[in-house]
Design a protein around this motif. Structure first.
Motif, PDB file in Angstrom:
ATOM      1  N   LEU A   1       0.823  -1.213   0.000  1.00 42.42           N
ATOM      2  CA  LEU A   1       0.000   0.000   0.000  1.00 42.42           C
ATOM      3  C   LEU A   1       0.859   1.266   0.000  1.00 42.42           C
ATOM      4  O   LEU A   1       0.536   2.252  -0.674  1.00 42.42           O
ATOM      5  CB  LEU A   1      -0.950   0.007   1.184  1.00 42.42           C
ATOM      6  CG  LEU A   1      -2.110  -0.980   1.114  1.00 42.42           C
ATOM      7  CD1 LEU A   1      -2.879  -0.994   2.423  1.00 42.42           C
ATOM      8  CD2 LEU A   1      -3.025  -0.630  -0.044  1.00 42.42           C
ATOM      9  N   VAL A   2       1.939   1.269   0.744  1.00 45.86           N
ATOM     10  CA  VAL A   2       2.826   2.435   0.778  1.00 45.86           C
ATOM     11  C   VAL A   2       3.465   2.651  -0.593  1.00 45.86           C
ATOM     12  O   VAL A   2       3.510   3.784  -1.097  1.00 45.86           O
ATOM     13  CB  VAL A   2       3.902   2.268   1.875  1.00 45.86           C
ATOM     14  CG1 VAL A   2       4.981   3.326   1.756  1.00 45.86           C
ATOM     15  CG2 VAL A   2       3.261   2.317   3.244  1.00 45.86           C
ATOM     16  N   ILE A   3       3.948   1.593  -1.215  1.00 43.00           N
ATOM     17  CA  ILE A   3       4.552   1.718  -2.541  1.00 43.00           C
ATOM     18  C   ILE A   3       3.510   2.179  -3.560  1.00 43.00           C
ATOM     19  O   ILE A   3       3.799   3.026  -4.416  1.00 43.00           O
ATOM     20  CB  ILE A   3       5.213   0.385  -2.961  1.00 43.00           C
ATOM     21  CG1 ILE A   3       6.441   0.135  -2.081  1.00 43.00           C
ATOM     22  CG2 ILE A   3       5.594   0.401  -4.435  1.00 43.00           C
ATOM     23  CD1 ILE A   3       7.038  -1.234  -2.239  1.00 43.00           C
ATOM     24  N   ALA A   4       2.294   1.649  -3.469  1.00 40.73           N
ATOM     25  CA  ALA A   4       1.234   2.070  -4.390  1.00 40.73           C
ATOM     26  C   ALA A   4       0.922   3.551  -4.212  1.00 40.73           C
ATOM     27  O   ALA A   4       0.717   4.274  -5.202  1.00 40.73           O
ATOM     28  CB  ALA A   4      -0.022   1.226  -4.160  1.00 40.73           C
ATOM     29  N   ALA A   5       0.894   4.050  -2.977  1.00 40.95           N
ATOM     30  CA  ALA A   5       0.639   5.465  -2.727  1.00 40.95           C
ATOM     31  C   ALA A   5       1.754   6.333  -3.296  1.00 40.95           C
ATOM     32  O   ALA A   5       1.499   7.385  -3.892  1.00 40.95           O
ATOM     33  CB  ALA A   5       0.477   5.715  -1.235  1.00 40.95           C
ATOM     34  N   ILE A   6       2.995   5.893  -3.158  1.00 45.08           N
ATOM     35  CA  ILE A   6       4.127   6.650  -3.705  1.00 45.08           C
ATOM     36  C   ILE A   6       4.043   6.705  -5.220  1.00 45.08           C
ATOM     37  O   ILE A   6       4.209   7.776  -5.833  1.00 45.08           O
ATOM     38  CB  ILE A   6       5.462   6.031  -3.235  1.00 45.08           C
ATOM     39  CG1 ILE A   6       5.642   6.247  -1.744  1.00 45.08           C
ATOM     40  CG2 ILE A   6       6.634   6.620  -4.016  1.00 45.08           C
ATOM     41  CD1 ILE A   6       6.799   5.469  -1.142  1.00 45.08           C
ATOM     42  N   VAL A   7       3.782   5.571  -5.849  1.00 47.77           N
ATOM     43  CA  VAL A   7       3.680   5.528  -7.315  1.00 47.77           C
ATOM     44  C   VAL A   7       2.517   6.398  -7.794  1.00 47.77           C
ATOM     45  O   VAL A   7       2.653   7.154  -8.767  1.00 47.77           O
ATOM     46  CB  VAL A   7       3.538   4.066  -7.803  1.00 47.77           C
ATOM     47  CG1 VAL A   7       3.171   4.007  -9.271  1.00 47.77           C
ATOM     48  CG2 VAL A   7       4.825   3.299  -7.538  1.00 47.77           C
TER      49      VAL A   7
ATOM     50  N   HIS B   1       1.238   9.001  -6.322  1.00 42.76           N
ATOM     51  CA  HIS B   1       1.597  10.406  -6.131  1.00 42.76           C
ATOM     52  C   HIS B   1       2.565  10.875  -7.219  1.00 42.76           C
ATOM     53  O   HIS B   1       2.420  11.976  -7.764  1.00 42.76           O
ATOM     54  CB  HIS B   1       2.198  10.618  -4.752  1.00 42.76           C
ATOM     55  CG  HIS B   1       2.582  12.036  -4.472  1.00 42.76           C
ATOM     56  ND1 HIS B   1       1.667  13.017  -4.204  1.00 42.76           N
ATOM     57  CD2 HIS B   1       3.787  12.641  -4.455  1.00 42.76           C
ATOM     58  CE1 HIS B   1       2.287  14.162  -4.012  1.00 42.76           C
ATOM     59  NE2 HIS B   1       3.582  13.955  -4.162  1.00 42.76           N
ATOM     60  N   LEU B   2       3.561  10.048  -7.519  1.00 47.63           N
ATOM     61  CA  LEU B   2       4.543  10.426  -8.533  1.00 47.63           C
ATOM     62  C   LEU B   2       3.928  10.531  -9.922  1.00 47.63           C
ATOM     63  O   LEU B   2       4.288  11.410 -10.707  1.00 47.63           O
ATOM     64  CB  LEU B   2       5.710   9.436  -8.540  1.00 47.63           C
ATOM     65  CG  LEU B   2       6.622   9.483  -7.315  1.00 47.63           C
ATOM     66  CD1 LEU B   2       7.657   8.364  -7.388  1.00 47.63           C
ATOM     67  CD2 LEU B   2       7.299  10.837  -7.192  1.00 47.63           C
ATOM     68  N   THR B   3       2.992   9.638 -10.232  1.00 46.96           N
ATOM     69  CA  THR B   3       2.360   9.697 -11.555  1.00 46.96           C
ATOM     70  C   THR B   3       1.310  10.800 -11.633  1.00 46.96           C
ATOM     71  O   THR B   3       1.033  11.316 -12.714  1.00 46.96           O
ATOM     72  CB  THR B   3       1.717   8.347 -11.928  1.00 46.96           C
ATOM     73  OG1 THR B   3       0.770   7.987 -10.923  1.00 46.96           O
ATOM     74  CG2 THR B   3       2.769   7.262 -12.070  1.00 46.96           C
ATOM     75  N   GLY B   4       0.734  11.192 -10.510  1.00 45.20           N
ATOM     76  CA  GLY B   4      -0.288  12.225 -10.504  1.00 45.20           C
ATOM     77  C   GLY B   4       0.259  13.644 -10.388  1.00 45.20           C
ATOM     78  O   GLY B   4      -0.495  14.602 -10.467  1.00 45.20           O
ATOM     79  N   THR B   5       1.554  13.777 -10.193  1.00 45.31           N
ATOM     80  CA  THR B   5       2.165  15.098 -10.036  1.00 45.31           C
ATOM     81  C   THR B   5       2.362  15.752 -11.396  1.00 45.31           C
ATOM     82  O   THR B   5       2.805  15.119 -12.354  1.00 45.31           O
ATOM     83  CB  THR B   5       3.526  14.976  -9.323  1.00 45.31           C
ATOM     84  OG1 THR B   5       3.313  14.393  -8.046  1.00 45.31           O
ATOM     85  CG2 THR B   5       4.189  16.326  -9.161  1.00 45.31           C
ATOM     86  N   ASP B   6       2.041  17.033 -11.486  1.00 45.26           N
ATOM     87  CA  ASP B   6       2.281  17.809 -12.704  1.00 45.26           C
ATOM     88  C   ASP B   6       3.726  18.308 -12.644  1.00 45.26           C
ATOM     89  O   ASP B   6       4.017  19.376 -12.094  1.00 45.26           O
ATOM     90  CB  ASP B   6       1.300  18.980 -12.784  1.00 45.26           C
ATOM     91  CG  ASP B   6       1.497  19.818 -14.031  1.00 45.26           C
ATOM     92  OD1 ASP B   6       2.138  19.332 -14.984  1.00 45.26           O
ATOM     93  OD2 ASP B   6       1.008  20.961 -14.043  1.00 45.26           O
ATOM     94  N   TRP B   7       4.627  17.517 -13.196  1.00 46.33           N
ATOM     95  CA  TRP B   7       6.049  17.813 -13.089  1.00 46.33           C
ATOM     96  C   TRP B   7       6.452  19.063 -13.873  1.00 46.33           C
ATOM     97  O   TRP B   7       7.477  19.670 -13.586  1.00 46.33           O
ATOM     98  CB  TRP B   7       6.882  16.610 -13.539  1.00 46.33           C
ATOM     99  CG  TRP B   7       6.750  15.464 -12.585  1.00 46.33           C
ATOM    100  CD1 TRP B   7       6.037  14.334 -12.779  1.00 46.33           C
ATOM    101  CD2 TRP B   7       7.300  15.362 -11.269  1.00 46.33           C
ATOM    102  NE1 TRP B   7       6.115  13.517 -11.676  1.00 46.33           N
ATOM    103  CE2 TRP B   7       6.894  14.135 -10.738  1.00 46.33           C
ATOM    104  CE3 TRP B   7       8.103  16.195 -10.494  1.00 46.33           C
ATOM    105  CZ2 TRP B   7       7.253  13.714  -9.467  1.00 46.33           C
ATOM    106  CZ3 TRP B   7       8.461  15.775  -9.221  1.00 46.33           C
ATOM    107  CH2 TRP B   7       8.046  14.550  -8.718  1.00 46.33           C
ATOM    108  N   SER B   8       5.642  19.472 -14.848  1.00 53.87           N
ATOM    109  CA  SER B   8       5.985  20.671 -15.613  1.00 53.87           C
ATOM    110  C   SER B   8       5.802  21.940 -14.783  1.00 53.87           C
ATOM    111  O   SER B   8       6.360  22.985 -15.114  1.00 53.87           O
ATOM    112  CB  SER B   8       5.137  20.746 -16.883  1.00 53.87           C
ATOM    113  OG  SER B   8       3.764  20.850 -16.546  1.00 53.87           O
ATOM    114  N   ALA B   9       5.045  21.868 -13.687  1.00 56.94           N
ATOM    115  CA  ALA B   9       4.854  23.027 -12.822  1.00 56.94           C
ATOM    116  C   ALA B   9       6.036  23.239 -11.877  1.00 56.94           C
ATOM    117  O   ALA B   9       6.133  24.277 -11.232  1.00 56.94           O
ATOM    118  CB  ALA B   9       3.572  22.864 -12.015  1.00 56.94           C
TER     119      ALA B   9
END
Length: 92
Positions: free
Chosen positions: A38-44, A46-54
């Motif tokens: 569950l912790v790894i799934a939450a990290i993944v 979060h990382l995929t849902g982040t707008d890295w261009s901002a």
């Protein structure tokens, strides 16, 4: 520690037990893996849902550097607490 002629080292103090390192079985039920998964799934997520261009490159580098600093601080604090409880092994 002393070093022999062939470059091997050994502990010279008698209070250090000899240690054998062998594979240890992981005991427990499969449901115990739910927490880390569950912790790894939450990290993944979060990382995929982040707008890295901002984010700027400097901000990302600062986040990584601060993350390393937190881990280093925790390690130093924990080692200090453990070492305070152990008797000194320094020669008198």
């Amino acid at each position: 520690m002393t070093f022999s002629d062939d470059g091997q080292h050994s502990a010279t103090r008698s209070h250090f037990p000899s240690v054998r390192i062998s594979p240890q079985p992981i005991r427990g039920h499969r449901w115990l893996w739910n927490g880390p998964i569950l912790v790894i799934a939450a990290i993944v997520a979060h990382l995929t849902g982040t707008d890295w261009s901002a984010w700027t490159g400097g901000e990302i580098v600062a986040l990584l550097a601060l993350g390393v600093c937190v881990g280093l601080a925790e390690e130093l604090i924990t080692r200090g607490q453990i070492n305070e409880k152990q008797p000194s092994t320094a020669p008198a």
